[in-house]
Motif scaffolding. Structure first.
Motif, PDB file in Angstrom:
ATOM      1  N   LEU A 139      -3.440  -4.856  -6.182  1.00 49.51           N
ATOM      2  CA  LEU A 139      -3.700  -6.280  -5.935  1.00 49.51           C
ATOM      3  C   LEU A 139      -3.214  -7.476  -7.342  1.00 49.51           C
ATOM      4  O   LEU A 139      -2.435  -8.257  -6.920  1.00 49.51           O
ATOM      5  N   LEU A 140      -3.602  -6.728  -8.258  1.00 51.28           N
ATOM      6  CA  LEU A 140      -3.063  -7.590  -9.447  1.00 51.28           C
ATOM      7  C   LEU A 140      -1.756  -7.426  -9.584  1.00 51.28           C
ATOM      8  O   LEU A 140      -0.997  -8.576  -9.994  1.00 51.28           O
ATOM      9  N   LYS A 141      -0.867  -6.509  -9.458  1.00 50.57           N
ATOM     10  CA  LYS A 141       0.318  -6.438  -9.427  1.00 50.57           C
ATOM     11  C   LYS A 141       0.923  -7.328  -8.462  1.00 50.57           C
ATOM     12  O   LYS A 141       1.909  -8.180  -8.841  1.00 50.57           O
ATOM     13  N   ALA A 142       0.525  -7.490  -7.426  1.00 50.72           N
ATOM     14  CA  ALA A 142       1.005  -8.069  -6.051  1.00 50.72           C
ATOM     15  C   ALA A 142       0.825  -9.699  -6.536  1.00 50.72           C
ATOM     16  O   ALA A 142       1.474 -10.494  -6.432  1.00 50.72           O
ATOM     17  N   VAL A 143      -0.292 -10.199  -7.082  1.00 50.48           N
ATOM     18  CA  VAL A 143      -0.800 -11.496  -7.579  1.00 50.48           C
ATOM     19  C   VAL A 143       0.115 -11.905  -8.733  1.00 50.48           C
ATOM     20  O   VAL A 143       0.871 -12.953  -8.533  1.00 50.48           O
TER      21      VAL A 143
ATOM     22  N   LYS B 185      -2.489 -18.486  -0.299  1.00 51.40           N
ATOM     23  CA  LYS B 185      -2.999 -18.763   0.930  1.00 51.40           C
ATOM     24  C   LYS B 185      -2.761 -17.405   1.917  1.00 51.40           C
ATOM     25  O   LYS B 185      -3.469 -16.984   2.543  1.00 51.40           O
ATOM     26  N   ALA B 186      -1.634 -16.695   1.940  1.00 55.19           N
ATOM     27  CA  ALA B 186      -1.389 -15.729   2.484  1.00 55.19           C
ATOM     28  C   ALA B 186      -1.887 -14.379   1.966  1.00 55.19           C
ATOM     29  O   ALA B 186      -1.921 -14.318   0.561  1.00 55.19           O
ATOM     30  N   PRO B 187      -2.299 -13.279   2.744  1.00 55.47           N
ATOM     31  CA  PRO B 187      -2.688 -12.212   2.117  1.00 55.47           C
ATOM     32  C   PRO B 187      -2.029 -11.329   1.144  1.00 55.47           C
ATOM     33  O   PRO B 187      -0.627 -11.638   1.523  1.00 55.47           O
ATOM     34  N   PHE B 188      -2.569 -10.599   0.511  1.00 57.00           N
ATOM     35  CA  PHE B 188      -1.779  -9.678  -0.474  1.00 57.00           C
ATOM     36  C   PHE B 188      -1.628  -8.319   0.157  1.00 57.00           C
ATOM     37  O   PHE B 188      -2.727  -7.865   0.486  1.00 57.00           O
ATOM     38  N   ILE B 189      -0.173  -7.710   0.234  1.00 59.63           N
ATOM     39  CA  ILE B 189      -0.411  -6.461   0.891  1.00 59.63           C
ATOM     40  C   ILE B 189      -0.594  -5.284  -0.281  1.00 59.63           C
ATOM     41  O   ILE B 189       0.486  -5.402  -1.036  1.00 59.63           O
ATOM     42  N   CYS B 190      -1.436  -4.657  -0.131  1.00 59.30           N
ATOM     43  CA  CYS B 190      -1.618  -3.505  -1.104  1.00 59.30           C
ATOM     44  C   CYS B 190      -1.564  -2.116  -0.341  1.00 59.30           C
ATOM     45  O   CYS B 190      -2.835  -1.774   0.058  1.00 59.30           O
ATOM     46  N   GLY B 191      -0.530  -1.634  -0.323  1.00 61.20           N
ATOM     47  CA  GLY B 191      -0.683  -0.362   0.779  1.00 61.20           C
ATOM     48  C   GLY B 191      -0.911  -0.528   1.995  1.00 61.20           C
ATOM     49  O   GLY B 191      -0.573  -1.612   2.733  1.00 61.20           O
ATOM     50  N   GLU B 192      -2.213   0.008   2.548  1.00 66.46           N
ATOM     51  CA  GLU B 192      -2.521  -0.025   3.803  1.00 66.46           C
ATOM     52  C   GLU B 192      -3.621  -1.363   4.065  1.00 66.46           C
ATOM     53  O   GLU B 192      -4.004  -1.777   5.080  1.00 66.46           O
ATOM     54  N   HIS B 193      -3.889  -1.872   2.803  1.00 70.17           N
ATOM     55  CA  HIS B 193      -4.741  -3.024   2.767  1.00 70.17           C
ATOM     56  C   HIS B 193      -4.066  -4.265   2.784  1.00 70.17           C
ATOM     57  O   HIS B 193      -3.129  -4.539   2.307  1.00 70.17           O
ATOM     58  N   LYS B 194      -4.553  -5.312   3.618  1.00 67.98           N
ATOM     59  CA  LYS B 194      -4.137  -6.857   3.608  1.00 67.98           C
ATOM     60  C   LYS B 194      -5.509  -7.383   2.870  1.00 67.98           C
ATOM     61  O   LYS B 194      -6.386  -7.584   3.455  1.00 67.98           O
ATOM     62  N   ILE B 195      -5.253  -8.043   1.676  1.00 65.00           N
ATOM     63  CA  ILE B 195      -6.392  -8.614   0.962  1.00 65.00           C
ATOM     64  C   ILE B 195      -6.248 -10.042   0.886  1.00 65.00           C
ATOM     65  O   ILE B 195      -5.129 -10.545   0.115  1.00 65.00           O
ATOM     66  N   SER B 196      -7.214 -10.986   1.247  1.00 63.13           N
ATOM     67  CA  SER B 196      -7.108 -12.232   1.062  1.00 63.13           C
ATOM     68  C   SER B 196      -8.043 -12.663  -0.087  1.00 63.13           C
ATOM     69  O   SER B 196      -9.079 -12.404   0.031  1.00 63.13           O
TER      70      SER B 196
END
Ligand code: C2E
Ligand code: CA
Ligand code: CA
Length: 506
Positions: free
Chosen positions: A135-139, A186-197
């Protein structure tokens, strides 16, 4: 003469010229030149020495270049964050120092944005550290894409990022970047199988207005960020002098709370009756904590619960609540106030970071209450995290015979379909929906839907925050099982509850 000449020639060939070559090799190495050198080729020990010397020089060269690379790596690492590859606090401060110099020269401003991901800890705790890292990487990737090349984005702590905006001539430039960042989340972050808002709380400090050096600017932006959290997260706050006072206040409260936990005589419990809509009788009570601090006076419950959760003091506080509520329940039944169960609020921090089954066993043994007389109220967001661990904990508690209710239902985005996987016995409709009854058709529809859902899953249903007869009538008509709220009774202390019990029995 001829013999002498011969001898000299021989001496030169076999000794002095090879010695010269050897000396040349040595001189090269001394100068730090390890490149391939000319060899002695006399076929004797001198040639072996020369070859060894060349080999030695090559080894030294390899080592030197390896050292060089690792030194460069080290240099890079000491200025960058290993997880996201972004500049770290050290490099950020260097750039900020530089930006301050630049601003001094050309009379512009510089802005420091301090950004903290909201509820990141929850993701880390419930989905695990690997997902947290992703998640941190995606952010960081999304933030970096959105910024200009001249802005510096850095990661300076767990879920904390900073942005440096240089040569600001108009504050609107800063506002544009802030808006961009909020949009990024605003859009969720994709972390593998998880979509995290998730959302972000931001604090801003400006040079020269809010500080004249990099340390102060970062500290003040951090402070402003805290204010954003306090105002409800997912927003930004510009630093102001008033904020320093705010932080001091928070430190004071944390200190007072720590001492309250140690002294253990500043908390009390009130009990709010829960009334059955089937027969109009009070069948249970919900325990609600109050804190009167000698230093701070009365502190609103929601406020100090949030502080206790942040500081994890909720674990000892929660244990005290459990023990006190259960022993009060036993005392109430001894005095003739017969109730089916007692509802006790439990924070997700307690469920995640303490051994609730052990605590429950201990309290049951110590107070003599039976497990099925305890109902724990858990907020919906905890269920929504829906991990194997959450599920296991709840099943362990249920296996002891303790009942589980979801609190504040309708606010936490849990997947309705998943509900039946959890060993629940009750849903509590959040007060915000009760508030809209009986006038808001939307709230009626929601209440009806939740009641229908509860019935399908064979769950009892309670509506909280009932304040009027009209609300009660509508809930009864929709076959809600149980209600609580000021319409029936405010939370009462034990003695008032005993009087209430006697009154309602007569
Ligand atoms: P909650 O669990 O949703 O509790 C209901 C809150 O609504 C209580 O506020 C109660 O006093 C209030 N309330 C009850 N009936 C009415 C009504 O008709 N109208 C209005 N306006 N309010 C009503 P309280 O006691 O201030 O507690 C606030 C929150 O703090 C609770 O919300 C709960 O989440 C938390 N809390 C309270 N005691 C504990 C505790 O012992 N442990 C933990 N972890 N959390 C607690
Ligand atoms: Ca509750
Ligand atoms: Ca509630």
């Amino acid at each position: 003469v001829a013999v002498l000449m011969m001898l000299r020639f021989l001496f030169a060939r076999t000794l002095s010229r090879p010695m010269e070559t050897l000396m040349e090799q040595i001189r090269k190495i001394e100068k730090g030149d390890y490149s391939r050198s000319k060899l002695v080729n006399t076929g004797d020990e001198l040639e072996t020495i020369s070859k060894n010397m060349r080999q030695l020089a090559m080894t030294v060269q390899e080592r030197e270049s390896a050292l060089q690379t690792s030194q460069e790596d080290l240099e890079y690492l000491s200025y960058h964050d290993a997880l996201t590859d972004l500049p770290n606090r050290r490099l950020f401060r260097q750039r900020l120092d530089h930006a301050i110099e630049l601003s001094k020269r050309n009379g512009t401003k510089a802005a420091v944005l301090f950004l903290d991901c909201d509820h990141f800890k929850q993701t880390n705790d419930t989905l695990g550290h690997n997902v947290g890292d992703d998640l941190l990487k995606a952010v960081s990737e999304r933030l970096e894409e959105g910024l200009r090349k001249t802005d510096t984005l850095a990661r300076i702590g767990g879920d904390e990022f900073t942005v440096l905006i240089e040569e600001v001539s108009d504050i609107d430039e800063v506002n544009t970047v802030i808006k961009k960042i909020h949009d990024d989340f605003k859009a969720p972050f994709i972390c593998g199988e998880h979509k995290i808002s998730i959302t972000a709380s931001i604090g801003i400090a400006l040079y020269p207005d809010d500080g004249s050096d990099s340390m102060t600017l970062i500290k003040n932006a951090d402070l402003a960020m805290y204010k954003s959290k306090e105002k409800g997260r997912n927003r930004h706050t510009f630093f102001s002098r008033k904020l320093s006072d705010f932080l001091e206040e928070r430190t004071r409260q944390t200190r007072a709370l720590t001492s309250a936990v140690e002294k253990n005589n500043e908390f009390t419990l009130l009990y709010q009756p829960k009334v059955s809509l089937h027969n109009g009788k009070t069948t249970a009570v919900e325990a609600l904590i109050r804190w009167h601090s000698p230093k701070l006076g009365f502190v609103p419950t929601e406020h100090f619960i949030a502080l206790a959760e942040e500081t994890r003091l909720i674990i000892p506080v929660g244990e005290w609540v459990l023990k006190q509520a259960c022993s009060d329940f036993v005392r109430l039944s001894e005095e003739g106030c017969m109730l089916e169960h007692i509802s006790i609020n439990v924070s997700s921090i307690q469920l995640i970071h303490s051994d609730m089954t052990a605590t429950l066993k201990h309290v049951i043994a110590a107070t003599g209450i039976s497990a099925n007389q305890i109902e724990l109220e858990i907020t919906e967001s905890y269920i929504a995290a829906n991990t194997q661990k959450v599920m296991q904990t709840l099943h362990n508690i249920r296996a002891m015979g303790v009942n589980l209710a979801i609190d504040d239902f309708g606010t936490g985005y849990s997947s309705l379909v998943n509900l039946k996987q959890f060993p629940l016995s009750r849903l509590k409709i959040d007060k915000s929906f009760t508030d809209g009854l009986p006038d808001s058709s939307e709230h009626i529809a929601i209440a009806k839907a939740i009641i229908a859902l509860a019935k399908t899953f064979d769950l009892e249903i309670t509506a909280e925050g009932v304040e009027t007869a009209a609300q009660a009538a509508l809930l009864k008509q929709e076959q809600c099982d149980e209600v609580q709220g000021y319409f029936y009774s405010e939370p009462l202390d034990v003695d008032a509850l005993l009087a209430y019990c006697r009154g309602s029995r007569d």
